[in-house]
Scaffold this active site. Structure first.
Site, PDB file in Angstrom:
ATOM      1  N   ASP A 149       8.779  10.030 -13.851  1.00 41.49           N
ATOM      2  CA  ASP A 149       7.455  10.198 -13.256  1.00 41.49           C
ATOM      3  C   ASP A 149       6.394   9.636 -14.183  1.00 41.49           C
ATOM      4  OD1 ASP A 149       8.044  11.279 -10.755  1.00 41.49           O
ATOM      5  OD2 ASP A 149       8.541  13.194 -11.716  1.00 41.49           O
TER       6      ASP A 149
ATOM      7  N   ALA B 284      13.124   1.583 -12.092  1.00 35.79           N
ATOM      8  CA  ALA B 284      14.504   1.935 -12.454  1.00 35.79           C
ATOM      9  C   ALA B 284      15.404   0.698 -12.420  1.00 35.79           C
ATOM     10  CB  ALA B 284      15.023   3.010 -11.502  1.00 35.79           C
TER      11      ALA B 284
ATOM     12  N   TYR C 266      17.153  15.165 -17.821  1.00 34.10           N
ATOM     13  CA  TYR C 266      16.442  14.801 -19.061  1.00 34.10           C
ATOM     14  C   TYR C 266      15.071  15.428 -18.931  1.00 34.10           C
ATOM     15  CZ  TYR C 266      14.591  11.544 -22.641  1.00 34.10           C
ATOM     16  OH  TYR C 266      14.015  10.970 -23.748  1.00 34.10           O
TER      17      TYR C 266
ATOM     18  N   GLU D  65      24.096  19.658 -10.580  1.00 32.41           N
ATOM     19  CA  GLU D  65      23.111  19.235 -11.589  1.00 32.41           C
ATOM     20  C   GLU D  65      22.685  20.456 -12.406  1.00 32.41           C
ATOM     21  OE1 GLU D  65      19.821  16.455 -10.590  1.00 32.41           O
ATOM     22  OE2 GLU D  65      18.551  18.136 -11.165  1.00 32.41           O
TER      23      GLU D  65
ATOM     24  N   HIS E 228      10.133   7.737  -1.216  1.00 28.01           N
ATOM     25  CA  HIS E 228       9.560   8.148  -2.501  1.00 28.01           C
ATOM     26  C   HIS E 228       8.068   8.389  -2.272  1.00 28.01           C
ATOM     27  CE1 HIS E 228       7.920   7.607  -6.603  1.00 28.01           C
ATOM     28  NE2 HIS E 228       9.047   8.204  -6.957  1.00 28.01           N
TER      29      HIS E 228
END
Ligand code: FAD
Length: 291
Positions: free
Chosen positions: A113, A127, A52, A17, A151
């Protein structure tokens, strides 16, 4: 190429990443990513995903341009991250059209977030809403995020897994995990997913710890546990940055070796755009990840 095809090979997938620059219109904006890519390219990763950055000046443009550059200049498959928490349908449509024009076939669909005191996008609450929308609006391969230790907003592991199943059933073909430092937590999570009928590949997210501050930030933001072994390392080398960096790299390498021996579907290395660290991990694991 769709990244889901890599999981059909008879070996674990290896991916990285990278961050796009904050301002893609600055001169030399691509330099840092190129330095990282020059190192990564040595092991011929299956794909590289591009985050992003919500705070950037033109985040959609930055993510797509870097992903396109990775495909064209490095002949490496790329994935664009798309967090939809603050986007409406028109913005997502625009992103999808631009990604398609740039030849991008893979999207990591995220909720993103929620800002403090902020609100969800009216169009995409979770999502899974974005996954379903992308599925209907283009021929993209869709990836999703998952959280081996849950999460942070989730009340319990069970509801997290239930929501993950909904996201996969909406059209997610593979999952990339949040970073973790305890491999046993990852193995238990994968077992729970399989038991719940989530049968898509799950890549293990690994991030080398470089400083005590970074470790504390990760714990605060992601709720990941720091095992005693890692806490001892952080305590012991707190005032010795070079030693701590070496120890963080060694810890990540040990995690990767154990994950590979365990037969994981794949490993996703969070490079933090640090070519030196990525290079040292690659050097130490080159034969293991390609075995
Ligand atoms: P979701 O899958 O929607 O889950 C979010 C929460 O909602 C979970 O607690 C889940 O259990 C719950 N939930 C889901 N569906 C329901 C439902 N129907 N009812 C009730 N609760 C539900 N952020 C960025 O801004 N940019 C990036 O580039 C980026 N890249 C990332 C890459 C990876 C691999 C990972 C793991 C995270 C990344 N993030 C990124 C962070 C991510 O946006 C946050 O973790 C965000 O808080 C959750 O996104 P998600 O897609 O996992 O959300």
């Amino acid at each position: 190429m769709k990244t889901s095809d890599f999981f059909r090979q008879d070996k674990p997938v290896f991916s990285f990443e990278v961050f796009p620059p904050r301002n893609i219109d600055n001169d030399g904006a691509e330099k840092r990513v190129c330095e990282t890519m020059d190192v990564i390219q040595e092991v011929q990763p299956d794909f590289v995903s591009v985050t992003y950055r919500g705070g950037g000046s033109n985040p959609a443009k930055a993510t797509i341009q870097i992903a396109s550059m990775i495909k064209d200049r490095y002949h490496t498959e790329s994935v664009v991250h798309l967090p939809a928490a603050r986007l409406d349908r028109a913005a997502v449509d625009d992103f999808l059209a631009r990604a398609k024009d740039a030849g991008i076939q893979n999207i990591l669909a995220l909720r993103g977030d929620i800002p403090e005191g902020g609100r969800y996008s009216d169009d995409f609450h979770y999502a899974s809403d974005l996954v379903a929308y992308i599925k209907q609006h283009g021929d993209f391969n869709i990836l999703g995020a998952c959280y081996p230790e849950g999460h942070p907003e989730s009340p319990d592991a069970l509801s997290d897994i239930r929501h993950l199943k909904t996201k996969v059933d909406a059209g997610t073909s593979e999952l990339i995990s949040q970073l973790f430092f305890d491999n046993e937590a990852f193995y238990k999570f994968v077992d729970r997913c399989r038991f719940a009928g989530i049968d898509v590949p799950i890549e293990a997210g690994i991030m080398p710890i470089m400083s005590t501050k970074q470790a504390e930030r990760m714990r605060a933001m992601s709720g990941v546990e720091l095992p005693a072994k890692l806490s001892n390392i952080l305590d012991k080398f707190a005032d010795k940055p070079d030693a701590l960096r070496d120890a963080g790299i060694a810890y990540a390498i040990e995690q990767i070796v154990d994950l590979m021996a365990h037969g994981v579907d794949g490993i996703h290395l969070y490079t933090m755009d640090n070519p030196t660290v990525a290079g040292r991990i690659i050097e130490a694991t080159r034969n293991i990840i390609r075995s």
